[in-house]
Design a protein around this motif. Structure first.
Motif, PDB file in Angstrom:
ATOM      1  N   LEU A  66       1.012  -1.435  -0.248  1.00 32.50           N
ATOM      2  CA  LEU A  66      -0.143  -0.041  -0.010  1.00 32.50           C
ATOM      3  C   LEU A  66       0.833   1.175  -0.201  1.00 32.50           C
ATOM      4  N   TYR A  67       2.281   1.065   0.460  1.00 39.61           N
ATOM      5  CA  TYR A  67       2.651   2.852   0.886  1.00 39.61           C
ATOM      6  C   TYR A  67       3.848   2.162  -0.490  1.00 39.61           C
ATOM      7  N   TYR A  68       3.692   1.653  -0.579  1.00 36.92           N
ATOM      8  CA  TYR A  68       4.771   1.228  -1.427  1.00 36.92           C
ATOM      9  C   TYR A  68       4.129   1.773  -2.929  1.00 36.92           C
ATOM     10  N   GLN A  69       2.780   1.246  -3.424  1.00 37.60           N
ATOM     11  CA  GLN A  69       1.951   2.166  -4.151  1.00 37.60           C
ATOM     12  C   GLN A  69       1.959   3.392  -4.074  1.00 37.60           C
ATOM     13  N   TYR A  70       1.544   3.783  -2.687  1.00 37.93           N
ATOM     14  CA  TYR A  70       1.222   5.783  -2.960  1.00 37.93           C
ATOM     15  C   TYR A  70       2.677   6.414  -3.466  1.00 37.93           C
ATOM     16  N   GLY A 110       5.104   9.881  -7.523  1.00 34.76           N
ATOM     17  CA  GLY A 110       5.670  10.659  -8.746  1.00 34.76           C
ATOM     18  C   GLY A 110       7.733   9.767  -7.900  1.00 34.76           C
ATOM     19  N   VAL A 111       7.619   9.171  -6.798  1.00 33.34           N
ATOM     20  CA  VAL A 111       9.023   8.310  -7.151  1.00 33.34           C
ATOM     21  C   VAL A 111       9.054   7.330  -7.594  1.00 33.34           C
ATOM     22  N   GLU A 112       9.878   7.343  -8.032  1.00 40.55           N
ATOM     23  CA  GLU A 112      10.714   6.033  -9.271  1.00 40.55           C
ATOM     24  C   GLU A 112      11.058   4.764  -8.052  1.00 40.55           C
ATOM     25  N   PRO A 113      10.073   4.087  -8.836  1.00 44.48           N
ATOM     26  CA  PRO A 113      10.940   2.672  -7.956  1.00 44.48           C
ATOM     27  C   PRO A 113      11.965   2.387  -8.362  1.00 44.48           C
ATOM     28  N   SER A 114      13.184   2.873  -8.116  1.00 50.20           N
ATOM     29  CA  SER A 114      14.403   2.835  -7.839  1.00 50.20           C
ATOM     30  C   SER A 114      14.684   3.553  -7.161  1.00 50.20           C
ATOM     31  N   ARG A 115      14.002   4.151  -6.842  1.00 55.37           N
ATOM     32  CA  ARG A 115      14.505   5.378  -5.486  1.00 55.37           C
ATOM     33  C   ARG A 115      14.406   4.946  -4.085  1.00 55.37           C
ATOM     34  N   ILE A 116      13.060   3.667  -4.192  1.00 55.47           N
ATOM     35  CA  ILE A 116      12.437   2.994  -2.581  1.00 55.47           C
ATOM     36  C   ILE A 116      13.597   1.056  -2.248  1.00 55.47           C
ATOM     37  N   ILE A 117      14.736   1.364  -1.472  1.00 58.55           N
ATOM     38  CA  ILE A 117      14.949   0.311  -1.185  1.00 58.55           C
ATOM     39  C   ILE A 117      14.461  -0.386  -0.723  1.00 58.55           C
ATOM     40  N   ARG A 118      13.771  -1.746  -1.148  1.00 55.07           N
ATOM     41  CA  ARG A 118      12.940  -2.989  -0.076  1.00 55.07           C
ATOM     42  C   ARG A 118      13.885  -4.150  -0.354  1.00 55.07           C
ATOM     43  N   ILE A 119      13.875  -4.519   1.136  1.00 51.16           N
ATOM     44  CA  ILE A 119      14.387  -5.291   2.035  1.00 51.16           C
ATOM     45  C   ILE A 119      13.414  -6.423   2.131  1.00 51.16           C
ATOM     46  N   PRO A 120      12.803  -7.560   2.224  1.00 47.95           N
ATOM     47  CA  PRO A 120      12.611  -7.885   2.882  1.00 47.95           C
ATOM     48  C   PRO A 120      13.658  -9.504   3.415  1.00 47.95           C
ATOM     49  N   SER A 139      23.506   1.685  -2.207  1.00 47.70           N
ATOM     50  CA  SER A 139      22.465   1.617  -3.754  1.00 47.70           C
ATOM     51  C   SER A 139      21.996   3.039  -3.585  1.00 47.70           C
ATOM     52  N   ILE A 140      22.397   3.872  -2.468  1.00 48.32           N
ATOM     53  CA  ILE A 140      22.255   5.721  -2.881  1.00 48.32           C
ATOM     54  C   ILE A 140      23.153   5.716  -3.806  1.00 48.32           C
ATOM     55  N   THR A 141      22.905   6.455  -4.730  1.00 40.46           N
ATOM     56  CA  THR A 141      23.516   6.980  -5.881  1.00 40.46           C
ATOM     57  C   THR A 141      23.595   8.449  -6.005  1.00 40.46           C
ATOM     58  N   ASP A 142      23.344   9.311  -5.485  1.00 40.21           N
ATOM     59  CA  ASP A 142      23.147  10.426  -5.453  1.00 40.21           C
ATOM     60  C   ASP A 142      22.917  11.173  -3.992  1.00 40.21           C
ATOM     61  N   ASP A 143      22.343  13.015  -3.735  1.00 38.68           N
ATOM     62  CA  ASP A 143      21.589  13.308  -2.853  1.00 38.68           C
ATOM     63  C   ASP A 143      20.585  13.438  -2.396  1.00 38.68           C
ATOM     64  N   ASP A 144      19.631  13.483  -3.374  1.00 44.47           N
ATOM     65  CA  ASP A 144      18.031  12.795  -3.815  1.00 44.47           C
ATOM     66  C   ASP A 144      17.748  12.310  -2.612  1.00 44.47           C
ATOM     67  N   MET A 145      16.096  12.250  -2.451  1.00 44.52           N
ATOM     68  CA  MET A 145      15.566  11.506  -1.376  1.00 44.52           C
ATOM     69  C   MET A 145      15.808   9.809  -1.760  1.00 44.52           C
ATOM     70  N   TRP A 146      16.086   8.971  -0.918  1.00 46.37           N
ATOM     71  CA  TRP A 146      15.499   7.545  -0.837  1.00 46.37           C
ATOM     72  C   TRP A 146      14.859   7.260  -0.020  1.00 46.37           C
ATOM     73  N   TYR A 147      14.311   6.096  -0.310  1.00 42.27           N
ATOM     74  CA  TYR A 147      13.006   5.455   0.847  1.00 42.27           C
ATOM     75  C   TYR A 147      13.619   4.102   0.720  1.00 42.27           C
ATOM     76  N   VAL A 148      13.794   3.667   2.346  1.00 36.57           N
ATOM     77  CA  VAL A 148      14.274   2.414   2.162  1.00 36.57           C
ATOM     78  C   VAL A 148      13.405   1.474   3.972  1.00 36.57           C
ATOM     79  N   PHE A 149      12.960   0.436   2.868  1.00 35.81           N
ATOM     80  CA  PHE A 149      11.749  -0.928   4.015  1.00 35.81           C
ATOM     81  C   PHE A 149      12.260  -1.224   3.991  1.00 35.81           C
ATOM     82  N   LEU A 150      11.964  -1.932   5.131  1.00 37.34           N
ATOM     83  CA  LEU A 150      13.012  -3.574   5.786  1.00 37.34           C
ATOM     84  C   LEU A 150      11.883  -4.020   6.450  1.00 37.34           C
TER      85      LEU A 150
END
Length: 417
Positions: A40-44, A49-59, A81-92
């Motif tokens: 749900l939150y990933y889809q939101y 407008g967040v690019e999928p590549s900027r969401i680091i999902r680790i189950p 995985s973090i390649t620039d200074d823009d916002m990244w999202y980490v899901f663990l």
């Protein structure tokens, strides 16, 4: 199974987006924490407008990510995985499977361009502990099993059939995928024994100790009744089981820490103070409560009270059991002081409501009994009686609102009517 909307929790995550804290999603196992975050939150985020590549999902419970259960490997993987200074999202997910994750995440949280979300729960590291590790830097989003309104939204029949299923089998999301009563009951019985209680037993090294099993059964049989460790120890003693009140108290804490049960304290409304003991205990999921008793004790009135209590917690209220002292004359004309009980005193910010759960009010005498504690409170906060009957909401001559259980559960603003 129809997709279940969990907008209440989704909005709570959205409100906390990029707030500089580690979002810790807590709750009883199998209540939908991973579904909330990874679907749900990933889809939101994608839709915002967040690019999928900027969401680091680790189950971390997935064997494909087994090497990341090493804290150094996890840190290295995320940083790489973090390649620039823009916002990244980490899901663990299941973060406790990485030993030393605390230092990894506390270190990563110092980076301004990381927004971190974690879930965690199992026998070695229940999700209440995960939050503790980030004290001062963690922001909790507590998730509960499905509320009745969430359950109805995915239920194939009408709301009355849904109620019959809900008060019997509860709101764990996967119940909705079980098509028969036999499959639903077997799922809950197995889950209770093989997941929840086994987690607690393994975590606290209670194998071979049958007291925790018996304690859950006693609490399930007397859900919503006033009790304390001393009373419970006496109950055990009368049945030939010697156990101290201290041990009972410790075991209750284990059940609370695992989110298996919740505790409601007593509050003296006029004296504005808490009463130390006894307490009331409710089950986080009524289906698990019923499963513990093999679905033998189906007192819909007590189960309804448990459901109302859970609904109030879901809505973000702090919930206590109210006590009202008042003076009245006995049959000899002597003045005596009596303590009356209000089922729930609900506080949220500057809001307060007093709520009675009354299964049925067939006549004026029953109404008098149910409202007696409410009319002696003496303040101006709203007082409500919730009944099982299919009735239109009305206000009686004492100014007390009477509403049906369906109106209470299905309207998120029902207390404001």
């Amino acid at each position: 199974m129809k997709m279940i909307k969990r907008d209440l929790y989704l909005n709570r995550l959205i409100e906390r987006r990029e707030n500089g804290l580690i979002k810790v999603i807590t709750g009883i196992r199998r209540c939908g924490k991973s579904y909330l975050l990874f679907q749900l939150y990933y889809q939101y985020l994608l839709e915002s407008g967040v690019e999928p590549s900027r969401i680091i999902r680790i189950p971390l419970d997935d064997e494909d990510y087994e090497e990341l259960r090493d804290s150094k490997q996890l840190s290295k993987y995320i940083k790489k995985s973090i390649t620039d200074d823009d916002m990244w999202y980490v899901f663990l997910d299941e973060v406790q499977m990485c030993k030393g994750f605390e230092s990894v995440l506390n270190g990563l949280n110092r980076k301004d361009n990381l927004d971190i979300y974690v879930t965690g729960s199992n026998s070695k590291f229940l999700s209440s502990d995960v939050l503790t590790e980030f004290r001062g830097r963690g922001d909790e989003v507590r998730v509960y099993p499905l509320s009745f309104s969430e359950y109805v939204s995915a239920y194939p029949g009408d709301k009355y059939d849904a109620w019959n299923d809900y008060y019997t089998y509860g709101g764990l999301p996967l119940i909705l995928s079980r098509k028969t009563d036999e499959l639903k009951s077997r799922y809950l019985i197995d889950l209770c024994r093989e997941l929840y209680l086994k987690d607690i037993e393994e975590r606290h090294r209670l194998r071979g100790d049958h007291v925790i099993d018996a304690l859950v059964n006693v609490l399930a049989s007397a859900v919503g009744s006033l009790t304390n460790p001393t009373k419970l120890a006496n109950t055990f003693g009368s049945n030939g089981i010697r156990v101290s009140d201290k041990t009972i108290g410790v075991y209750i804490e284990y059940l609370l820490d695992a989110f298996f049960i919740s505790k409601a304290e007593r509050y003296d409304i006029k004296g504005k103070k808490y009463i130390a003991s006894p307490f009331k205990y409710y089950f986080t999921d009524v289906g698990l409560r019923n499963a513990r008793l093999n679905f033998r004790q189906q007192e819909e009135n007590h189960i309804m009270e448990n459901i109302i209590y859970n609904e109030l917690l879901i809505r973000g209220f702090n919930v206590d059991v109210g006590v009202v002292e008042h003076a009245e004359r006995d049959e000899n004309g002597k003045t005596v002081r009596k303590r009356l009980e209000v089922d729930f005193v609900c506080n949220r910010g500057n809001q307060r409501y007093y709520i009675q759960s009354a299964f049925a009010i067939p006549d004026s005498e029953k109404m008098r009994q149910e409202q007696k504690s409410l009319v002696h409170i003496g303040d101006s906060f709203k007082k409500i009686i919730v009944v099982k009957d299919r009735i239109k909401l009305w206000r009686n001559e004492e100014g007390i609102v009477v509403m049906g259980i369906m109106d209470f559960l299905l309207n998120p603003n029902s207390l404001e009517w």
